[in-house]
Enzyme design. Sequence first.
Site, mmCIF file in Angstrom:
data_model
loop_
_atom_site.group_PDB
_atom_site.id
_atom_site.type_symbol
_atom_site.label_atom_id
_atom_site.label_comp_id
_atom_site.label_asym_id
_atom_site.label_seq_id
_atom_site.Cartn_x
_atom_site.Cartn_y
_atom_site.Cartn_z
ATOM 1 N N ASP A 13 15.372 74.468 71.716
ATOM 2 C CA ASP A 13 15.084 74.357 73.157
ATOM 3 C C ASP A 13 15.435 72.989 73.731
ATOM 4 O O ASP A 13 14.696 72.424 74.547
ATOM 5 C CB ASP A 13 13.602 74.667 73.442
ATOM 6 C CG ASP A 13 13.252 76.118 73.181
ATOM 7 O OD1 ASP A 13 14.142 76.975 73.319
ATOM 8 O OD2 ASP A 13 12.096 76.384 72.826
ATOM 9 N N VAL A 18 23.208 75.805 76.968
ATOM 10 C CA VAL A 18 23.875 75.336 78.184
ATOM 11 C C VAL A 18 25.038 74.414 77.818
ATOM 12 O O VAL A 18 26.120 74.499 78.406
ATOM 13 C CB VAL A 18 22.879 74.624 79.121
ATOM 14 C CG1 VAL A 18 23.613 73.945 80.271
ATOM 15 C CG2 VAL A 18 21.857 75.622 79.661
ATOM 16 N N LYS A 33 28.199 83.326 68.510
ATOM 17 C CA LYS A 33 26.849 83.027 68.037
ATOM 18 C C LYS A 33 26.621 83.898 66.803
ATOM 19 O O LYS A 33 26.339 85.094 66.915
ATOM 20 C CB LYS A 33 25.821 83.379 69.119
ATOM 21 C CG LYS A 33 24.368 83.210 68.698
ATOM 22 C CD LYS A 33 23.873 81.810 68.940
ATOM 23 C CE LYS A 33 22.376 81.717 68.674
ATOM 24 N NZ LYS A 33 21.812 80.440 69.095
ATOM 25 N N GLU A 100 27.986 78.460 68.128
ATOM 26 C CA GLU A 100 26.637 77.931 68.352
ATOM 27 C C GLU A 100 25.707 78.335 67.222
ATOM 28 O O GLU A 100 25.496 79.517 66.951
ATOM 29 C CB GLU A 100 26.065 78.419 69.684
ATOM 30 C CG GLU A 100 24.707 77.800 69.969
ATOM 31 C CD GLU A 100 24.045 78.328 71.235
ATOM 32 O OE1 GLU A 100 22.862 77.987 71.455
ATOM 33 O OE2 GLU A 100 24.690 79.083 71.995
ATOM 34 N N GLY A 101 25.140 77.340 66.570
ATOM 35 C CA GLY A 101 24.199 77.601 65.492
ATOM 36 C C GLY A 101 22.842 78.036 66.018
ATOM 37 O O GLY A 101 22.581 78.075 67.223
ATOM 38 N N PRO A 184 23.504 65.953 82.610
ATOM 39 C CA PRO A 184 22.282 65.686 83.369
ATOM 40 C C PRO A 184 21.496 66.981 83.579
ATOM 41 O O PRO A 184 21.940 68.071 83.204
ATOM 42 C CB PRO A 184 22.822 65.144 84.698
ATOM 43 C CG PRO A 184 24.130 65.860 84.861
ATOM 44 C CD PRO A 184 24.699 65.992 83.471
ATOM 45 N N VAL A 185 20.327 66.859 84.171
ATOM 46 C CA VAL A 185 19.586 68.050 84.582
ATOM 47 C C VAL A 185 20.385 68.743 85.683
ATOM 48 O O VAL A 185 20.732 68.125 86.691
ATOM 49 C CB VAL A 185 18.183 67.678 85.098
ATOM 50 C CG1 VAL A 185 17.449 68.917 85.599
ATOM 51 C CG2 VAL A 185 17.382 66.997 83.997
ATOM 52 N N LEU A 186 20.724 70.011 85.481
ATOM 53 C CA LEU A 186 21.572 70.747 86.419
ATOM 54 C C LEU A 186 20.742 71.745 87.206
ATOM 55 O O LEU A 186 20.045 72.580 86.618
ATOM 56 C CB LEU A 186 22.683 71.480 85.664
ATOM 57 C CG LEU A 186 23.665 70.614 84.868
ATOM 58 C CD1 LEU A 186 24.616 71.493 84.067
ATOM 59 C CD2 LEU A 186 24.435 69.684 85.793
#
Length: 212
Positions: A13, A18, A33, A100-101, A184-186
Amino acid sequence: MAPAFIITGTDTDIGKTVASAIITVGLHGNYWKPIQAGNQEFTDTQMIKQLTGLPDDHFFPESYILSQPLSPHRAAELEGIEIRPETLRVPVSRRPLIIEGAGGLLVPITRNLLQIDLFERWNLPVILCARSGLGTINHTLLSIEALNNRNIKILGLVLIGEKHADNLRTILEYSGINLTGQIPVLEDLGPAALKRAFHSGFNIYDFDINAR
């Protein structure tokens, strides 16, 4: 075959999916994945499709989809599923491949195989995603040490969240690795916003492919 990159994280998390979406759309690549644990109704693959707006032929199917949001080894045991490592083969891709792991490096895939063991077998460069804020120095340096102990190539670090200049400086000075990107925070997670995030926060030439 086009280059392939493994996206992993220092923890769960932290925004790894993203980050995977941003890199996939930025490279106009393919996404895989291998193991999905939890979120059967809306998998990470489905999320990446929605976020990137890329067509279906940019996505490889999961090798295993498990119902419980647990470590793959335990989620598989609870469902009576055997995860067979020999089935986890990297797909042949004509585009840059983003893999993506599941969670962090030492997450067990089976009772006898850690995720980092799988990465070592694949022999592909790793992009390490980490939080930018408090706690990241310890978690990130531990993850880098684990990768270095297996002689796994680290393409670089992606820091996610508000910028903390000294955290970044400290990690890079102690580890000697490259900063691949900052996210950054999007507020907007649409395809256009993800492309902007890639081009403003990453250098496409770090990925050793032709700019598109």
